[in-house]
Write a protein that holds these residues in place. Structure first.
Motif, PDB file in Angstrom:
ATOM      1  N   ILE A  92     -21.116  -5.791 -20.730  1.00 50.59           N
ATOM      2  CA  ILE A  92     -19.900  -6.283 -21.046  1.00 50.59           C
ATOM      3  C   ILE A  92     -19.097  -7.278 -20.371  1.00 50.59           C
ATOM      4  CG2 ILE A  92     -17.435  -5.236 -21.232  1.00 50.59           C
ATOM      5  CD1 ILE A  92     -18.674  -2.645 -22.161  1.00 50.59           C
ATOM      6  N   THR A  93     -18.418  -8.268 -20.873  1.00 51.57           N
ATOM      7  CA  THR A  93     -17.744  -9.332 -20.070  1.00 51.57           C
ATOM      8  C   THR A  93     -16.424  -8.775 -19.841  1.00 51.57           C
ATOM      9  OG1 THR A  93     -16.740 -10.355 -22.059  1.00 51.57           O
ATOM     10  CG2 THR A  93     -18.739 -10.970 -21.595  1.00 51.57           C
ATOM     11  N   TYR A  94     -15.870  -9.560 -18.493  1.00 50.80           N
ATOM     12  CA  TYR A  94     -14.544  -9.223 -18.009  1.00 50.80           C
ATOM     13  C   TYR A  94     -13.988 -10.128 -17.145  1.00 50.80           C
ATOM     14  CZ  TYR A  94     -16.624  -7.927 -13.647  1.00 50.80           C
ATOM     15  OH  TYR A  94     -17.482  -8.058 -12.483  1.00 50.80           O
ATOM     16  N   LYS A  95     -12.618 -10.333 -17.104  1.00 50.37           N
ATOM     17  CA  LYS A  95     -11.955 -10.952 -15.938  1.00 50.37           C
ATOM     18  C   LYS A  95     -10.894  -9.945 -15.448  1.00 50.37           C
ATOM     19  CE  LYS A  95     -12.788 -15.847 -17.139  1.00 50.37           C
ATOM     20  NZ  LYS A  95     -12.154 -17.067 -17.546  1.00 50.37           N
ATOM     21  N   TYR A  96     -10.294 -10.425 -14.115  1.00 44.89           N
ATOM     22  CA  TYR A  96      -9.095  -9.797 -13.529  1.00 44.89           C
ATOM     23  C   TYR A  96      -7.968 -10.681 -14.077  1.00 44.89           C
ATOM     24  CZ  TYR A  96     -12.547  -7.196 -10.774  1.00 44.89           C
ATOM     25  OH  TYR A  96     -13.480  -6.411 -10.446  1.00 44.89           O
ATOM     26  N   HIS A  97      -6.916  -9.904 -14.337  1.00 46.30           N
ATOM     27  CA  HIS A  97      -5.615 -10.567 -14.530  1.00 46.30           C
ATOM     28  C   HIS A  97      -4.739 -10.297 -13.190  1.00 46.30           C
ATOM     29  CE1 HIS A  97      -2.530 -12.086 -17.389  1.00 46.30           C
ATOM     30  NE2 HIS A  97      -1.620 -11.683 -16.299  1.00 46.30           N
ATOM     31  N   ILE A  98      -4.606 -11.443 -12.608  1.00 46.36           N
ATOM     32  CA  ILE A  98      -3.922 -11.009 -11.433  1.00 46.36           C
ATOM     33  C   ILE A  98      -2.288 -11.466 -11.498  1.00 46.36           C
ATOM     34  CG2 ILE A  98      -3.714 -11.978  -8.836  1.00 46.36           C
ATOM     35  CD1 ILE A  98      -6.451 -11.138  -9.595  1.00 46.36           C
ATOM     36  N   TYR A  99      -1.589 -10.299 -11.518  1.00 43.90           N
ATOM     37  CA  TYR A  99      -0.047 -10.706 -11.423  1.00 43.90           C
ATOM     38  C   TYR A  99       0.374 -10.917 -10.119  1.00 43.90           C
ATOM     39  CZ  TYR A  99      -0.411  -7.912 -15.910  1.00 43.90           C
ATOM     40  OH  TYR A  99      -0.643  -7.813 -17.083  1.00 43.90           O
ATOM     41  N   THR A 100       1.345 -11.871 -10.348  1.00 45.35           N
ATOM     42  CA  THR A 100       1.768 -12.560  -8.780  1.00 45.35           C
ATOM     43  C   THR A 100       3.369 -12.384  -8.796  1.00 45.35           C
ATOM     44  OG1 THR A 100       1.882 -14.786  -9.681  1.00 45.35           O
ATOM     45  CG2 THR A 100      -0.239 -13.723  -8.412  1.00 45.35           C
ATOM     46  N   LYS A 101       3.959 -12.682  -7.608  1.00 43.44           N
ATOM     47  CA  LYS A 101       5.312 -12.678  -7.722  1.00 43.44           C
ATOM     48  C   LYS A 101       6.006 -13.969  -8.277  1.00 43.44           C
ATOM     49  CE  LYS A 101       5.531 -10.414  -2.989  1.00 43.44           C
ATOM     50  NZ  LYS A 101       5.948 -10.654  -1.608  1.00 43.44           N
ATOM     51  N   GLU A 102       5.228 -15.029  -8.226  1.00 42.79           N
ATOM     52  CA  GLU A 102       5.790 -16.290  -8.753  1.00 42.79           C
ATOM     53  C   GLU A 102       5.039 -16.652  -9.995  1.00 42.79           C
ATOM     54  OE1 GLU A 102       6.077 -19.421  -5.877  1.00 42.79           O
ATOM     55  OE2 GLU A 102       7.625 -18.460  -4.570  1.00 42.79           O
ATOM     56  N   HIS A 103       5.190 -17.561 -10.974  1.00 38.21           N
ATOM     57  CA  HIS A 103       4.470 -17.835 -12.029  1.00 38.21           C
ATOM     58  C   HIS A 103       2.963 -18.395 -11.443  1.00 38.21           C
ATOM     59  CE1 HIS A 103       2.990 -19.444 -15.820  1.00 38.21           C
ATOM     60  NE2 HIS A 103       2.795 -20.855 -15.215  1.00 38.21           N
ATOM     61  N   ASN A 104       1.916 -17.803 -12.130  1.00 40.43           N
ATOM     62  CA  ASN A 104       0.574 -18.159 -11.675  1.00 40.43           C
ATOM     63  C   ASN A 104      -0.164 -18.745 -12.960  1.00 40.43           C
ATOM     64  OD1 ASN A 104      -1.782 -18.129 -10.810  1.00 40.43           O
ATOM     65  ND2 ASN A 104      -2.277 -15.995 -10.484  1.00 40.43           N
ATOM     66  N   PRO A 105      -0.259 -20.171 -12.957  1.00 37.44           N
ATOM     67  CA  PRO A 105      -0.828 -20.963 -13.943  1.00 37.44           C
ATOM     68  C   PRO A 105      -2.450 -20.541 -14.261  1.00 37.44           C
ATOM     69  CG  PRO A 105      -0.939 -22.053 -11.843  1.00 37.44           C
ATOM     70  CD  PRO A 105      -0.129 -20.934 -11.727  1.00 37.44           C
ATOM     71  N   ASN A 106      -3.006 -19.646 -13.362  1.00 39.58           N
ATOM     72  CA  ASN A 106      -4.287 -19.109 -13.773  1.00 39.58           C
ATOM     73  C   ASN A 106      -4.446 -17.737 -13.452  1.00 39.58           C
ATOM     74  OD1 ASN A 106      -5.482 -21.972 -14.335  1.00 39.58           O
ATOM     75  ND2 ASN A 106      -5.044 -22.502 -12.408  1.00 39.58           N
ATOM     76  N   PRO A 107      -3.809 -16.868 -14.202  1.00 37.96           N
ATOM     77  CA  PRO A 107      -3.970 -15.444 -13.755  1.00 37.96           C
ATOM     78  C   PRO A 107      -5.269 -14.899 -14.070  1.00 37.96           C
ATOM     79  CG  PRO A 107      -2.760 -15.695 -16.020  1.00 37.96           C
ATOM     80  CD  PRO A 107      -2.972 -17.038 -15.351  1.00 37.96           C
ATOM     81  N   LEU A 108      -5.817 -15.463 -15.106  1.00 42.04           N
ATOM     82  CA  LEU A 108      -7.455 -14.852 -15.305  1.00 42.04           C
ATOM     83  C   LEU A 108      -8.483 -15.349 -14.562  1.00 42.04           C
ATOM     84  CD1 LEU A 108      -7.713 -14.716 -19.054  1.00 42.04           C
ATOM     85  CD2 LEU A 108      -7.889 -12.843 -17.506  1.00 42.04           C
ATOM     86  N   LYS A 109      -8.946 -14.374 -13.604  1.00 45.05           N
ATOM     87  CA  LYS A 109     -10.303 -14.713 -12.598  1.00 45.05           C
ATOM     88  C   LYS A 109     -11.307 -14.185 -12.868  1.00 45.05           C
ATOM     89  CE  LYS A 109      -7.357 -17.310  -9.964  1.00 45.05           C
ATOM     90  NZ  LYS A 109      -8.049 -18.996  -9.513  1.00 45.05           N
ATOM     91  N   ALA A 110     -12.318 -14.979 -12.800  1.00 47.06           N
ATOM     92  CA  ALA A 110     -13.772 -14.213 -12.600  1.00 47.06           C
ATOM     93  C   ALA A 110     -13.873 -13.312 -11.432  1.00 47.06           C
ATOM     94  CB  ALA A 110     -14.898 -15.142 -12.578  1.00 47.06           C
ATOM     95  N   ASP A 111     -14.702 -12.405 -11.546  1.00 47.55           N
ATOM     96  CA  ASP A 111     -15.014 -11.579 -10.203  1.00 47.55           C
ATOM     97  C   ASP A 111     -15.912 -12.194  -9.195  1.00 47.55           C
ATOM     98  OD1 ASP A 111     -15.610  -9.569  -8.494  1.00 47.55           O
ATOM     99  OD2 ASP A 111     -16.140  -7.976 -10.173  1.00 47.55           O
ATOM    100  N   PRO A 112     -15.252 -12.448  -8.028  1.00 49.19           N
ATOM    101  CA  PRO A 112     -15.858 -13.262  -6.890  1.00 49.19           C
ATOM    102  C   PRO A 112     -17.132 -12.446  -6.517  1.00 49.19           C
ATOM    103  CG  PRO A 112     -13.605 -12.820  -6.239  1.00 49.19           C
ATOM    104  CD  PRO A 112     -13.782 -12.204  -7.569  1.00 49.19           C
ATOM    105  N   PHE A 113     -17.216 -11.004  -6.994  1.00 52.51           N
ATOM    106  CA  PHE A 113     -18.314 -10.285  -6.470  1.00 52.51           C
ATOM    107  C   PHE A 113     -19.395 -10.169  -7.808  1.00 52.51           C
ATOM    108  CE2 PHE A 113     -15.934  -9.724  -2.675  1.00 52.51           C
ATOM    109  CZ  PHE A 113     -16.853  -9.813  -1.669  1.00 52.51           C
ATOM    110  N   ALA A 114     -19.172 -10.653  -8.961  1.00 51.99           N
ATOM    111  CA  ALA A 114     -19.754 -10.137  -9.921  1.00 51.99           C
ATOM    112  C   ALA A 114     -21.433 -10.758  -9.897  1.00 51.99           C
ATOM    113  CB  ALA A 114     -19.381 -11.292 -11.063  1.00 51.99           C
ATOM    114  N   PHE A 115     -22.205  -9.799 -10.537  1.00 58.56           N
ATOM    115  CA  PHE A 115     -23.735  -9.902 -10.261  1.00 58.56           C
ATOM    116  C   PHE A 115     -24.128 -10.902 -11.486  1.00 58.56           C
ATOM    117  CE2 PHE A 115     -23.806  -5.421  -8.461  1.00 58.56           C
ATOM    118  CZ  PHE A 115     -23.485  -5.987  -7.041  1.00 58.56           C
ATOM    119  N   TYR A 116     -23.315 -11.144 -12.353  1.00 61.85           N
ATOM    120  CA  TYR A 116     -23.761 -12.032 -13.481  1.00 61.85           C
ATOM    121  C   TYR A 116     -22.441 -12.439 -14.156  1.00 61.85           C
ATOM    122  CZ  TYR A 116     -26.884 -12.791 -17.687  1.00 61.85           C
ATOM    123  OH  TYR A 116     -27.566 -13.190 -18.725  1.00 61.85           O
ATOM    124  N   ALA A 117     -22.754 -13.653 -15.173  1.00 59.41           N
ATOM    125  CA  ALA A 117     -21.786 -14.240 -15.612  1.00 59.41           C
ATOM    126  C   ALA A 117     -22.111 -14.658 -16.908  1.00 59.41           C
ATOM    127  CB  ALA A 117     -20.857 -15.181 -14.758  1.00 59.41           C
TER     128      ALA A 117
END
Length: 636
Positions: A92-117
């Motif tokens: 299954i594919t996934y990303k993290y949505h990072i909610y921030t205090k200020e507007h984040n132009p790139n809220p969707l992030k790949a997992d830094p510790f992912a074993f596969y992509a």
């Protein structure tokens, strides 16, 4: 699907080590891990995002809905978000949505510790388990210490997997396909190790893997993680060690990556004078941050533990050591003592090598370091950086510069040939003729050689023989062993068709024979990193463009006499002082007919004369071919 929060892979001690920069196996905790919870199958997710307001997991399982599966902050201090999501399985594919205090132009992030992509240009992470592959390399792993020793023959074939060979339809070979073909070729060519240009996941093909996004994921271009494990396994079963090119010096700035990860400069420095690499257009890690050092050290440990990698070549160490690297005056910030050394990076490199060698005493750590920074390959407890080996960039630059000169003027450049012998034991060196020398309009190695068509081949054969005889381990980039005339192009396969021509086939045969001799003659390798292994005969015959020296092993090992003639003149009855009287046999000649050379060999054994030469009481009179290198060995 439900999210459960009363589950964690972190102990308080794990968190402590992480925050101290001393956790070396974060891949066991962060990332996505398949697991069971109270009879429920699913995946545990954990992420470091201390400045996020909230984090959710978006993927195939929830149609990438940003609001359905939120993670929970572990505590108020660690910055760890975690949670178990029921029903999320491998693939299954996934990303993290990072909610921030200020507007984040790139809220969707790949997992830094992912074993596969996903395969680029797609960029989502994939759920994967590394626990199912059954290794068959027990014999190699038990004995590899002797293969990776300073006293072992180490001849490395550097490979870009995407362009060594292509499949019949022009697509990439898979890891498994490449392993079967490449292992047979390496055995035929007598190489001891293969080094892979970076296969850590990266978005842009033209970066050759040096603009990394996934520090725990092998690139999906060539297959899945199990297939890379099989690649390493096949190599090990063939007796070939595997070295991974690894890039902790900078990272790609693509929006789905580490850059501004939680809305702040989490992994990189905020000030571009420290956090932006002007030469490569990439971000520089903040080595002063403990958690970042834990992240990078864990990445190195990951490849060694999970993929049985035998060595790591650390890219661009010079750029890490110096704050003013590739920067103009005023574009960098001095350290706290006013100097240009990056103290955080130096600490990181020392910690890296201490932890890695502490866990694996049978692997190798290589530094690509091009300056005179002291003690790169000295132990940390003696004040060094702790690497096992350092690339000898000085030898490479000086030697190639010398070989470009016409033989008529080489006598005026003799120092370029001999200078490397002055410092050859200051570090534990490996002699690299790497990918960097055959790209960006630098020309292929054969095209760097002086002279006409036949002279170019003679010079190249002499260069490879000189490299084999010179103290230091060896590295040759793919295509150089067949004297490919065109520069390396990552978009296409090597020009294997050149082997239809005798001169190219002759160079390939020469490389094969040099590797065989290097592996079988202890005097050529046993003291590659020790001054006991070398003795000059004559380094001063600059007028003839000739140098001669002895390579030595233990007392039981017969020394090898090496004579290099870089002039275009045949020299008959050339006198060479030798250490012992007796009969000597020519065991190698770069101008031999079997390599499509010009002949002029010493076909019969030669008996010494009792005459003084080069400070010795015995000498040989040899035939020294033009643009040729010869090896002699005393008969027992």
């Amino acid at each position: 699907m439900s999210v459960f929060y009363d589950v964690s892979r972190f102990s308080e001690y794990d968190v402590y080590l992480f925050r101290e920069g001393k956790h070396t196996k974060l891949y066991n905790h962060f990332g996505a891990h398949l697991m069971h919870r109270e009879g429920n199958h699913g995946t545990y997710f954990a992420l470091w995002a201390p400045n996020a307001e909230a984090v959710s997991v978006r993927g195939d399982f929830n149609n990438y809905d940003p609001n359905s599966h939120h993670l929970k902050k572990r505590d108020d201090d660690s910055g760890i978000w975690e949670g178990f999501i029921e029903g999320v399985e491998a693939g299954i594919t996934y990303k993290y949505h990072i909610y921030t205090k200020e507007h984040n132009p790139n809220p969707l992030k790949a997992d830094p510790f992912a074993f596969y992509a996903e395969k680029a240009p797609a960029s989502a992470s994939k759920i994967w388990s590394l626990n199912f592959y059954k290794w068959r390399d027990k014999s190699w792993m038990h004995s590899r210490k002797k293969h990776n020793s300073h006293h072992a023959p180490i001849s490395v074939y550097e490979v870009h997997l995407g362009s060594w060979k292509k499949a019949e339809d022009g697509s990439f070979l898979t890891y498994t396909q490449a392993a079967h073909k490449l292992s047979k070729y390496l055995l035929e060519m007598q190489f001891t190790h293969v080094e892979l240009l970076p296969i850590t996941e990266y978005p842009f093909e033209g970066s050759w893997g040096y603009q990394v996004n996934g520090y725990f994921a092998p690139t999906a271009r060539y297959g899945n993680p199990d297939e890379l494990m099989e690649f390493v396994d096949i190599m090990h079963q063939a007796g070939i060690g595997v070295i991974l090119d690894w890039v902790p010096s900078h990272f790609v700035m693509d929006g789905h990556g580490l850059m501004n990860f939680d809305g702040t400069c989490l992994y990189e420095h905020k000030d571009p004078r420290k956090g932006y690499h002007p030469q490569w257009g990439s971000a520089i890690f903040n080595y002063d941050k403990d958690e970042v050092r834990s992240f990078l050290i864990s990445s190195a440990m990951f490849w060694l533990e999970k993929y049985h990698i035998d060595g790591i070549r650390v890219d661009a160490v010079s750029s890490m050591l110096y704050l003013d690297y590739a920067r103009e005056e005023g574009d960098w910030i001095p350290n706290e003592f006013g100097g240009n050394e990056n103290l955080g990076a130096i600490k990181f490199l020392k910690d890296l090598n201490s932890f890695v060698y502490g866990a694996f005493d049978d692997i190798m750590m290589f530094a690509e370091e091009s300056t005179a920074y002291p003690m790169v390959s000295a132990p940390v407890d003696l004040g060094g950086l702790g690497f096992g080996f350092k690339w000898n960039m000085g030898w490479m630059h000086d030697t190639l510069k010398y070989m470009k000169n016409d033989p008529v003027v080489r006598k005026h450049h003799h120092h370029e040939l001999t200078f490397s012998f002055v410092y050859m034991y200051n570090e534990n060196y490996i002699l690299p003729l790497s990918h960097d020398e055959v790209v960006h309009m630098k020309g292929s190695l054969i095209n760097k050689m002086a002279g006409d068509y036949n002279q170019k081949f003679a010079n190249l054969r002499a260069l490879y023989a000189f490299m084999t005889a010179h103290p230091g381990k060896k590295l040759l980039f793919m295509g150089c062993e067949i004297a490919q005339f065109s520069e390396w192009n990552y978009k296409q396969s090597l020009d294997w068709n050149v082997l239809e021509y005798p001169n190219h086939k002759g160079v390939q045969n020469l490389v094969k024979e040099l590797n065989r001799l290097y592996k079988e003659e202890p005097s050529l390798y046993k003291f590659d990193t020790d001054s006991h292994g070398f003795e000059w005969i004559d380094e001063r015959d600059y007028k003839s463009n000739v140098i001669s020296f002895i390579r030595k092993g233990d007392k039981k090992d017969e020394p090898i006499i090496v004579v290099c003639n870089f002039s275009d003149c045949l020299r008959e009855n050339y006198p060479i002082g030798v250490p012992k009287r007796g009969v000597y046999t020519e065991i190698f000649n770069s101008q031999s007919k079997e390599f499509e050379g010009w002949g002029a060999t010493n076909t019969k054994p030669l008996k010494t004369e009792a005459k003084e030469q080069h400070g010795r009481t015995n000498r040989l009179l040899i035939t020294l071919p033009a643009l040729g290198v010869v090896f002699f060995k005393k008969n027992r």
